[in-house]
Design an enzyme around this catalytic site. Structure first.
Site, PDB file in Angstrom:
ATOM      1  N   ARG A   1      42.737  28.762  12.208  1.00  0.00           N
ATOM      2  CA  ARG A   1      42.669  27.866  13.374  1.00  0.00           C
ATOM      3  C   ARG A   1      43.726  28.174  14.429  1.00  0.00           C
ATOM      4  NH1 ARG A   1      41.691  24.382   9.208  1.00  0.00           N
ATOM      5  NH2 ARG A   1      39.478  23.882   9.017  1.00  0.00           N
TER       6      ARG A   1
ATOM      7  N   LYS B   1      42.361  34.774  28.279  1.00  0.00           N
ATOM      8  CA  LYS B   1      40.926  34.817  27.968  1.00  0.00           C
ATOM      9  C   LYS B   1      40.704  35.836  26.872  1.00  0.00           C
ATOM     10  CE  LYS B   1      38.669  33.837  32.349  1.00  0.00           C
ATOM     11  NZ  LYS B   1      37.629  34.385  33.253  1.00  0.00           N
TER      12      LYS B   1
ATOM     13  N   GLU C   1      41.754  47.256  39.988  1.00  0.00           N
ATOM     14  CA  GLU C   1      42.163  45.865  39.739  1.00  0.00           C
ATOM     15  C   GLU C   1      43.540  45.592  40.360  1.00  0.00           C
ATOM     16  OE1 GLU C   1      40.062  43.773  38.351  1.00  0.00           O
ATOM     17  OE2 GLU C   1      38.801  44.889  36.932  1.00  0.00           O
TER      18      GLU C   1
ATOM     19  N   LYS D   1      48.473  37.685  39.041  1.00  0.00           N
ATOM     20  CA  LYS D   1      47.520  37.075  38.123  1.00  0.00           C
ATOM     21  C   LYS D   1      48.114  35.813  37.511  1.00  0.00           C
ATOM     22  CE  LYS D   1      44.143  37.374  34.569  1.00  0.00           C
ATOM     23  NZ  LYS D   1      43.189  38.142  33.790  1.00  0.00           N
TER      24      LYS D   1
ATOM     25  N   GLU E   1      39.958  28.255  34.578  1.00  0.00           N
ATOM     26  CA  GLU E   1      38.975  28.705  35.569  1.00  0.00           C
ATOM     27  C   GLU E   1      38.016  27.614  36.021  1.00  0.00           C
ATOM     28  OE1 GLU E   1      37.337  32.591  34.995  1.00  0.00           O
ATOM     29  OE2 GLU E   1      35.959  32.368  36.683  1.00  0.00           O
TER      30      GLU E   1
ATOM     31  N   ARG F   1      41.007  30.256  40.049  1.00  0.00           N
ATOM     32  CA  ARG F   1      41.037  31.465  39.227  1.00  0.00           C
ATOM     33  C   ARG F   1      39.842  32.365  39.526  1.00  0.00           C
ATOM     34  NH1 ARG F   1      42.810  31.922  32.831  1.00  0.00           N
ATOM     35  NH2 ARG F   1      42.393  34.156  32.639  1.00  0.00           N
TER      36      ARG F   1
ATOM     37  N   ASN G   1      37.772  37.198  40.675  1.00  0.00           N
ATOM     38  CA  ASN G   1      36.476  37.872  40.548  1.00  0.00           C
ATOM     39  C   ASN G   1      36.064  38.601  41.821  1.00  0.00           C
ATOM     40  OD1 ASN G   1      36.000  37.101  37.884  1.00  0.00           O
ATOM     41  ND2 ASN G   1      35.332  35.076  38.557  1.00  0.00           N
TER      42      ASN G   1
ATOM     43  N   HIS H   1      33.546  41.310  41.665  1.00  0.00           N
ATOM     44  CA  HIS H   1      32.956  41.276  40.328  1.00  0.00           C
ATOM     45  C   HIS H   1      31.520  40.767  40.280  1.00  0.00           C
ATOM     46  CE1 HIS H   1      37.003  42.229  39.126  1.00  0.00           C
ATOM     47  NE2 HIS H   1      36.662  42.272  37.856  1.00  0.00           N
TER      48      HIS H   1
ATOM     49  N   HIS I   1      29.602  43.355  38.348  1.00  0.00           N
ATOM     50  CA  HIS I   1      28.933  43.065  37.070  1.00  0.00           C
ATOM     51  C   HIS I   1      27.443  43.368  37.146  1.00  0.00           C
ATOM     52  CE1 HIS I   1      32.288  40.048  35.749  1.00  0.00           C
ATOM     53  NE2 HIS I   1      32.530  41.281  35.318  1.00  0.00           N
TER      54      HIS I   1
ATOM     55  N   HIS J   1      34.139  49.904  34.315  1.00  0.00           N
ATOM     56  CA  HIS J   1      34.256  48.595  34.957  1.00  0.00           C
ATOM     57  C   HIS J   1      34.959  48.663  36.319  1.00  0.00           C
ATOM     58  CE1 HIS J   1      34.858  44.294  35.392  1.00  0.00           C
ATOM     59  NE2 HIS J   1      36.157  44.522  35.539  1.00  0.00           N
TER      60      HIS J   1
END
Ligand SMILES: NC(=O)c1ccc[n+]([C@@H]2O[C@H](COP(=O)([O-])OP(=O)(O)OC[C@H]3O[C@@H](n4cnc5c(N)ncnc54)[C@H](O)[C@@H]3O)[C@@H](O)[C@H]2O)c1
Ligand SMILES: [Zn+2]
Length: 386
Positions: A133, A155, A197, A238, A248, A252, A256, A259, A263, A278
């Site tokens: 946990r 994340k 990035e 960041k 987010e 945040r 993107n 992106h 994506h 990417h």
């Protein structure tokens, strides 16, 4: 990557970036040669054992030095390695990593150490979030992308057959050690893609940093002090956004930039890294976001053109036509955007810009505007003969 002749083994005063998230606060340390001193820093967190999670490529290069550093600081060490590449962000590998951590008898006070790129960081971080946990974990990112993006912000997760990063958790690391010397062995293409990035932070909110990135690109590649600054400044940018919006819900989303388009293009090439990695999708996406902003009358066409030219000067792709085998039709790209998890209630969210360093979240962008824009971009491709 250019070989650097001096020894990277010294741990000289790293740059420290603090991420003030209350009881989840942590430090990011950036500097050449941090790996050698990783044992002391990790032991100082109070752990007695560490399960190092890595991939086979990184293991061959850096697991030995890290193992020696950890043992040297009195820690019990075990290693779990997965195959390199996105395919390892899977349920099967998650199970293997969780079992590896349990077999190593890692207890609540101990640590999981993610040594690798974003794939390893996301996978190991998620395993740390769910084993017993929640175990503490340390990120030792070894790609430029991981040092400036994925290792910061908490994340974690894996992919599902339904899409990328759809199964995961927010789980902040206890420490991030970004040893910029390990980037010397990163393939040039991966380094450049990670740099997309870095310049992204300039395009979002820091025009002087965008200029600085352009000027210092050769030194950043070569591994001089500019590389450390580029990584640290990206982490600051960041961290600032993450602290303002950890889960987010709003700001945040600025991260993107490039992106939504990126994506969609990645989906079109079925995440085949031989065709597109990417950061290359992000570079094309950022150029498109500025041209789209210009088409919508938000920023001047000159600014949009200059962003494209400057990304090209860094050797980055900036057009749909740059994708080997093609990026798909406007309708295919739109369909891919609708499958992206960032689509809320059938409306598209884009990060658009009023200028360099002046990006904002634009919700509810009509699909028709996007289609018209993509059709023009596709026509431009045939006019230019690509
Ligand atoms: N969690 C987040 O906030 C976040 C943000 C951005 C991206 N990501 C995720 O990150 C992943 C991509 O990360 P990535 O670009 O680092 O890819 P990656 O982890 O697959 O690494 C790229 C390749 O470089 C190799 N490599 C790593 N370090 C090396 C080194 N120092 N020398 C030589 N080779 C090295 C790896 O073995 C791999 O083959 C994606 O899964 C993406 O979803 C997560
Ligand atoms: Zn990205």
């Amino acid at each position: 990557m250019t070989a650097v002749t001096d020894s990277p083994a010294r741990d000289v005063d790293p740059v420290q970036v603090h991420v003030p998230l209350g009881e989840r606060a942590y430090d990011i340390l950036v500097g050449r040669g941090l790996l050698a001193g990783a044992g002391q820093r990790i032991a100082a967190l109070g752990a007695r054992a560490a399960a190092v999670v890595t991939d086979d490529t990184v293991a061959a290069l850096y697991a030995g030095p890290l193992d020696a550093a950890l043992r040297g600081a009195g820690l019990r060490v075990s290693l779990v390695s997965v195959a390199p590449g996105e395919g390892s962000k899977s349920f099967g590998d998650l199970e293997r990593v969780c079992d590896g951590i349990l077999a190593a008898r890692i207890e609540r006070g101990d640590l999981v150490v993610a040594l690798g790129g974003g794939v390893v960081g996301d996978l190991a971080g998620f395993a740390a979030a769910i084993v017993r946990r929640g175990l503490r974990f340390v990120q030792i990112p070894t790609t430029l992308l991981a040092q400036v993006d994925s290792s910061v912000g908490g994340k974690t997760g894996i992919n599902s057959r339904h899409g990328k990063n759809l199964v995961g958790a927010f789980h902040q690391p206890s420490l991030v050690l970004a040893d910029t010397a390990v980037l010397d062995t990163l393939p040039a293409r991966e380094f450049r893609a990670g740099f997309a990035e870095v310049v992204k932070y300039g395009l979002i909110a820091d025009a002087p940093f965008f200029d600085w990135c352009l000027e210092h690109w050769p030194e950043i590649q070569a591994g001089g002090p500019a590389r450390d600054h580029a990584v640290a400044q990206s982490c600051r940018a960041k961290a600032k956004v993450v602290v303002a919006d950890e889960r987010e819900d709003g700001e945040r989303a600025l991260l993107n930039l490039g992106h939504t388009f990126g994506h969609a293009i990645e989906r079109q090439v079925a995440y085949d890294s031989r065709r597109l990695v990417h950061g290359e999708g992000v570079a094309i996406g950022m150029a498109l976001a500025f041209r789209f902003s210009a088409q919508l009358g938000l920023c001047s066409p000159e600014v949009a053109a200059s962003v494209g030219t400057r990304l090209e000067a860094l050797g980055m792709p900036t057009e749909l036509a740059c994708v080997p085998g093609g990026a798909g039709t406007p309708d295919e790209l739109l369909a891919a955007m609708y499958q992206d998890k960032k689509v809320a209630g059938g409306e598209l969210t884009f990060i658009l810009a009023r200028g360099i360093g002046q990006s904002f979240v634009a919700k509810g962008v009509p699909a028709d505007n996007v289609r018209t824009f993509l059709e023009a971009e596709s026509r431009g491709r045939s006019i230019r003969g690509g």
